[in-house]
Write a protein that holds these residues in place. Structure first.
Motif, short mmCIF file in Angstrom:
data_model
loop_
_atom_site.label_atom_id
_atom_site.label_comp_id
_atom_site.label_asym_id
_atom_site.label_seq_id
_atom_site.Cartn_x
_atom_site.Cartn_y
_atom_site.Cartn_z
N ILE A 225 0.87 -1.18 0.00
CA ILE A 225 0.00 0.00 0.00
C ILE A 225 0.90 1.23 0.00
O ILE A 225 1.62 1.47 0.97
N GLN A 230 4.11 6.78 4.95
CA GLN A 230 4.18 6.45 6.38
C GLN A 230 4.83 5.08 6.58
O GLN A 230 4.96 4.31 5.63
N ARG A 235 4.11 1.18 4.35
CA ARG A 235 2.66 1.04 4.50
C ARG A 235 2.09 2.45 4.70
O ARG A 235 2.06 2.97 5.81
N SER A 236 1.61 3.02 3.60
CA SER A 236 1.10 4.38 3.64
C SER A 236 -0.30 4.46 4.22
O SER A 236 -1.01 3.45 4.28
#
Lengths: 386, 386
Positions: A225, A230, A235-236
């Motif tokens: 993702i 982040q 994994r945003s």
């Protein structure tokens, strides 16, 4: 609701501990700031988020920056396994999420013994020159058997070094799904020797849809993702501040209670199993007799319809599972029970009781008595010999 | 904490509404059952989960089974866009998560006008024979401009029909990221004409890490997270019951308040902008003058360092953003401001004020006064002419 029923399905879901809920609560409406915002209130939220990751990581002998927070074990597993290409290996007793990802890539599914386990030697033989990942659960989600993860990890490390010495630079990593084991098994990633570890808050009295993937430093994985970047780009999405703080608190409490609960639940589980197998000589216990989670009881009554049993027990306020929740969801026979070689009529007569913090002598006594009555009633109705 | 400061960053995060929190609360420790478990208590939890999806879907003119629940807008966007292969098209003003997924696939990034908008004609010209997906946000996350989504949707539908009539069966769909618009714009997927719609609870006073992807019936997409087969196989993992129930309640409240808040916040925002631009003749407003979210004010003070301005305002208890939270996270200049053609010294002097339910006449007056003082102080310090 929980107090009026005897709940024996802690492997499917655990109630959020009241201390966990109290820790999470301020982050919904009061400290609601986006951790990426620049002002002090948001910076403070980020600090508390990072502290929670650090605390959670400490419980497995790691540091916070080695954790990627996710929306649960399924996402962690998809991120871990999907983060590699090349050949992959797992076992026939794994959770659907591991099997689906590995099957999609055409990997090797190893057969398991009657307890649902594989050996390091089996994994060793399956490793090819292009194998990139091996995935083995810490403990089985249906029968509780514990895999020899440490031995497999040592073998994988040796293989990796040997392969490297021959100039083969293909990565080779071991992922371990510790969703079911984390509550009762003391995990130290260094001693365990794994490279990737999946953790799940929902199984340890933490919130649902909160998980983590621990990644050994130096291991490079492809994110699933993407977006705002982040979790170090892995994994945003805006961070789950409340969920992560709840997970850390749940892990702290689990660590505190681990030794005591393992002993207490193991004794209750043994009593439960002893009583049921004494009464029903044809009953079959599954899972390794010793290398098994202390709170798991998987028992089969050959010829009895487990779905009816679950329904009768529910009327009697005893909540148990047939197979795993995920298998139940799809309405098919459990692949774990097929993998361990249970005959269909045995598998179809199986219930899983998983004990937890709310389980007491009295609840075990009540459940035992009601299970005996239900099985006897069903046997009489259908003419099955027990 | 919220009451003692003037918060003007509702586009970055919203506090969870107390009714939303109350709706979620029973699902942490009381109704904690796994929705896939077979007994009545769990079946009831599943029913409540499905009802919440139904309620949420109704607010956009859809049905519950057309929604896939996710861990937020970023995951929804990754699922929607990553669910297609072939050529893809988006705009230079999109959120990082849209840009990262489309860039990864080598898609077309359309330039935008000075308000951050594209035209249906532009999208039309970019569609190739192998184009499978177009992604356009409902409203821009930094400057609030609303895209002509309905016109683009009509064009895409025509194009699809025309392509099909020539025997080209490649799918062609329009995804719309409505994360920022959902609170204040009345969305009806049928009237809007899109094929995929991303929704986010965290921007409408719902919980963080809760999102949804609406998928028009008949559209086939590839899941990104596989396993137990939840959400019709499109997104595996134990369902986020509390989060989904909270999202449905947040959407219900948003629908109730939409008309009133749009009017109220629009008037407050207009007063804020009028006062600031009257005082500072060099100040530049960004975002379309009319086709813009009522709660967005993006203003640039050329030559002033916006990061210092944010810091000074924070000391004065006024919380505003520089660019978007995600852009701030990565420490780079906002790609939206570059896309709309703002010169670097203008972009670097930009702050974003986004209003919300806690914003009042008094808070706008206080913020205006403090922004004027801060800008004057910075201009004096640096010798910038305003």
């Amino acid at each position: 609701m929980v107090s009026s029923v005897y709940y024996f399905d802690y492997a499917a879901a655990t109630p959020v501990d009241e201390r966990v809920f109290a820790a999470m609560k301020p982050y919904f409406s009061e400290h609601f700031y986006n951790p990426s915002s620049p002002y002090a209130q948001a910076v403070e939220v980020r600090r508390e988020y990072e502290t929670a990751k650090q605390m959670l990581a400490h419980t497995i002998g790691a540091t916070g920056d080695e954790l990627v927070m996710t929306a649960g074990a399924t996402e962690s597993i998809n991120l871990a396994i999907g983060g590699f290409s090349g050949h992959k290996i797992t076992t026939a007793a794994e959770h659907a999420s591991v099997l689906r990802v590995i099957e999609a890539d055409g990997g090797t599914i190893l057969p398991v013994n009657k307890h649902g386990q594989v050996t390091a030697g089996q994994v060793d033989s399956a490793i090819q020159e292009d194998t990139e990942l091996v995935s083995v659960a810490l403990a089985n989600h249906e029968i509780g058997s514990i895999q020899p993860v440490r031995e497999i990890a040592a073998m994988v490390a040796t293989k990796r070094a040997e392969r490297l010495s021959r100039g083969n630079r293909t990565p080779l990593v071991l992922h371990c799904d510790a969703s079911q084991g984390f509550g009762l098994i003391d995990i130290h990633v260094g001693r365990l020797g794994v490279d990737l570890l999946t953790l799940n808050a929902a199984k340890i009295y933490g919130p649902k849809q909160v998980g983590a993937l621990w990644i050994r430093p130096g291991i490079i994985i492809t994110p699933r993702i993407v977006g705002g970047g982040q979790e170090a780009g892995l994994r945003s999405g805006t961070e789950n501040v409340a969920g992560t703080i709840g997970f850390a608190e749940a892990a702290r409490i689990a660590a505190d209670k681990r030794a005591g609960e393992t002993k207490r639940l193991g004794a209750l589980r043994d009593t439960l199993e002893r009583t049921l197998t004494s009464r029903f000589s044809t009953a079959i216990l599954s899972g390794h007799p010793r290398h098994r989670l202390a709170n798991f009881c998987h028992i089969s009554f050959p010829g009895i319809d487990a779905e009816r049993l679950v329904f009768i027990l529910e009327m009697d306020n005893v909540l148990v599972a047939t197979g795993s929740a995920c298998a139940a969801n799809s309405g098919t026979r459990s692949s774990v029970l097929t993998a361990i070689g249970l005959a269909d009529d045995v598998a179809d007569g199986s219930i899983r009781l998983t004990l937890g913090r709310g389980t007491t002598d009295a609840s075990v006594a009540a459940a035992t008595e009601r299970i005996i009555a239900a099985v006897e009633r069903e046997a009489t109705r259908t003419g099955v010999q027990l």
